[in-house]
Motif scaffolding. Structure first.
Motif, PDB file in Angstrom:
ATOM      1  N   GLN A  43     -15.460 -36.503 -35.568  1.00 43.72           N
ATOM      2  CA  GLN A  43     -15.340 -36.038 -36.943  1.00 43.72           C
ATOM      3  C   GLN A  43     -15.798 -34.590 -37.122  1.00 43.72           C
ATOM      4  O   GLN A  43     -15.422 -33.942 -38.093  1.00 43.72           O
ATOM      5  N   ASN A  44     -16.583 -34.089 -36.171  1.00 45.37           N
ATOM      6  CA  ASN A  44     -17.195 -32.764 -36.319  1.00 45.37           C
ATOM      7  C   ASN A  44     -17.127 -31.995 -35.007  1.00 45.37           C
ATOM      8  O   ASN A  44     -18.125 -31.903 -34.280  1.00 45.37           O
ATOM      9  N   ILE A  84      -8.719 -32.215 -37.620  1.00 42.61           N
ATOM     10  CA  ILE A  84      -9.985 -31.620 -37.194  1.00 42.61           C
ATOM     11  C   ILE A  84      -9.893 -31.136 -35.761  1.00 42.61           C
ATOM     12  O   ILE A  84     -10.439 -30.087 -35.393  1.00 42.61           O
ATOM     13  N   ALA A 115     -13.968 -25.039 -34.982  1.00 43.28           N
ATOM     14  CA  ALA A 115     -15.191 -25.502 -35.639  1.00 43.28           C
ATOM     15  C   ALA A 115     -15.939 -24.370 -36.326  1.00 43.28           C
ATOM     16  O   ALA A 115     -16.672 -24.589 -37.290  1.00 43.28           O
ATOM     17  N   MET A 152     -15.293 -26.524 -42.179  1.00 44.61           N
ATOM     18  CA  MET A 152     -16.433 -27.435 -42.293  1.00 44.61           C
ATOM     19  C   MET A 152     -16.133 -28.528 -43.307  1.00 44.61           C
ATOM     20  O   MET A 152     -15.509 -28.291 -44.345  1.00 44.61           O
ATOM     21  N   ARG A 153     -16.599 -29.706 -42.996  1.00 48.35           N
ATOM     22  CA  ARG A 153     -16.432 -30.837 -43.906  1.00 48.35           C
ATOM     23  C   ARG A 153     -17.519 -30.803 -44.973  1.00 48.35           C
ATOM     24  O   ARG A 153     -18.699 -30.611 -44.666  1.00 48.35           O
ATOM     25  N   LEU A 185     -12.084 -30.934 -46.254  1.00 51.40           N
ATOM     26  CA  LEU A 185     -12.451 -29.976 -45.213  1.00 51.40           C
ATOM     27  C   LEU A 185     -12.095 -28.596 -45.750  1.00 51.40           C
ATOM     28  O   LEU A 185     -10.982 -28.400 -46.250  1.00 51.40           O
ATOM     29  N   TYR A 194     -22.863 -34.689 -46.783  1.00 51.96           N
ATOM     30  CA  TYR A 194     -22.535 -33.458 -46.064  1.00 51.96           C
ATOM     31  C   TYR A 194     -23.279 -32.238 -46.614  1.00 51.96           C
ATOM     32  O   TYR A 194     -23.199 -31.154 -46.039  1.00 51.96           O
ATOM     33  N   ARG A 205     -25.567 -24.535 -42.749  1.00 49.81           N
ATOM     34  CA  ARG A 205     -24.559 -23.686 -42.077  1.00 49.81           C
ATOM     35  C   ARG A 205     -24.458 -22.328 -42.762  1.00 49.81           C
ATOM     36  O   ARG A 205     -24.291 -21.297 -42.125  1.00 49.81           O
TER      37      ARG A 205
END
Length: 226
Positions: A45-46, A172, A177, A181-182, A188, A215, A222
């Motif tokens: 997922q990431n 994704i 990445a 970002m989610r 997203l 999230y 981030r």
């Protein structure tokens, strides 16, 4: 910024990686995992730029974990076993660090990773989605945000909205990445297109995308927001 995770069942090994990482400005350790099961669920997922990966870890080995990922990540193996060094080249590993490793050796590996990731980002500026019998080229920078709904997506760009039959997991794996970002189970976003953040919403152009509690912490971290 290189976004990385560490996977190792030894807490002391994780602490060493965290300590070394803290000394490097362009490297962010997003999360750490002590078994492959939790790490695999996260990675699906990431996606991240880099994985520090031990080989002998619970549930499945580091090599088995890589086999279960459709998108093969950049990997630096961190292990006490020399016998897997040759096999690591089959996974296009950036480096193979034998425990215990000092900061200078770790830094050499990160410099190699930075060079490879930079070259990858220069090459990858777009991807394709299927639209009926057509393949549509989408530039990463043109995407504002993506909303998922079952087996379909709404990809909102600066020009229009595309609705390909794709899952969130599939999209994704196509996106860098470092740029996306989610912020919600269903959303997203392209971080570079954020206009402002207010009232637990991300504002992009005239759109307001909700930030869910699940999230929020990772998203604010981030962006270096408190």
């Amino acid at each position: 910024m290189i976004r990385a995770i560490a996977i190792d069942d030894e807490p002391k090994a994780i602490q060493v990686i965290q300590h070394h990482t803290s000394k490097i400005d362009n490297l962010e350790l997003v999360s750490v995992f002590y078994n492959s099961k939790d790490a695999l669920a996260f990675l699906k997922q990431n996606p991240v730029d880099l994985i520090f990966l031990d080989i002998n870890i619970p549930h499945m080995s580091g090599l088995e974990l890589l086999e279960n990922l459709n998108l093969k990540p950049n990997v630096i193996f961190t292990t006490a076993y020399t016998e897997f060094a040759i096999e690591s080249y089959d996974y296009n590993a950036i480096d193979y660090l034998l425990k215990p490793f000092e900061f200078d050796r770790f830094h050499v590996a990160i410099n190699k990773a930075a060079q490879r990731i930079a070259s990858q980002k220069k090459l990858d500026t777009f991807f394709f989605i299927k639209d009926g019998f057509k393949n549509i080229k989408l530039e990463y920078r043109s995407i504002l945000f993506i909303k998922g709904s079952g087996n379909y997506l709404d990809i909102t760009t600066k020009e229009k909205v595309y609705s390909p039959r794709m899952t969130f997991k599939e999209i994704i794996e196509k996106l860098p990445a470092s740029a996306f970002m989610r912020v919600h189970q269903s959303y997203l976003i392209n971080v570079s297109n954020i206009d402002k953040i207010e009232n637990n919403q991300v504002c992009i152009n005239s759109y307001k995308i909700p930030i869910s509690n699940n999230y929020k912490d990772a998203f604010f971290k981030r962006l270096n927001l408190s």
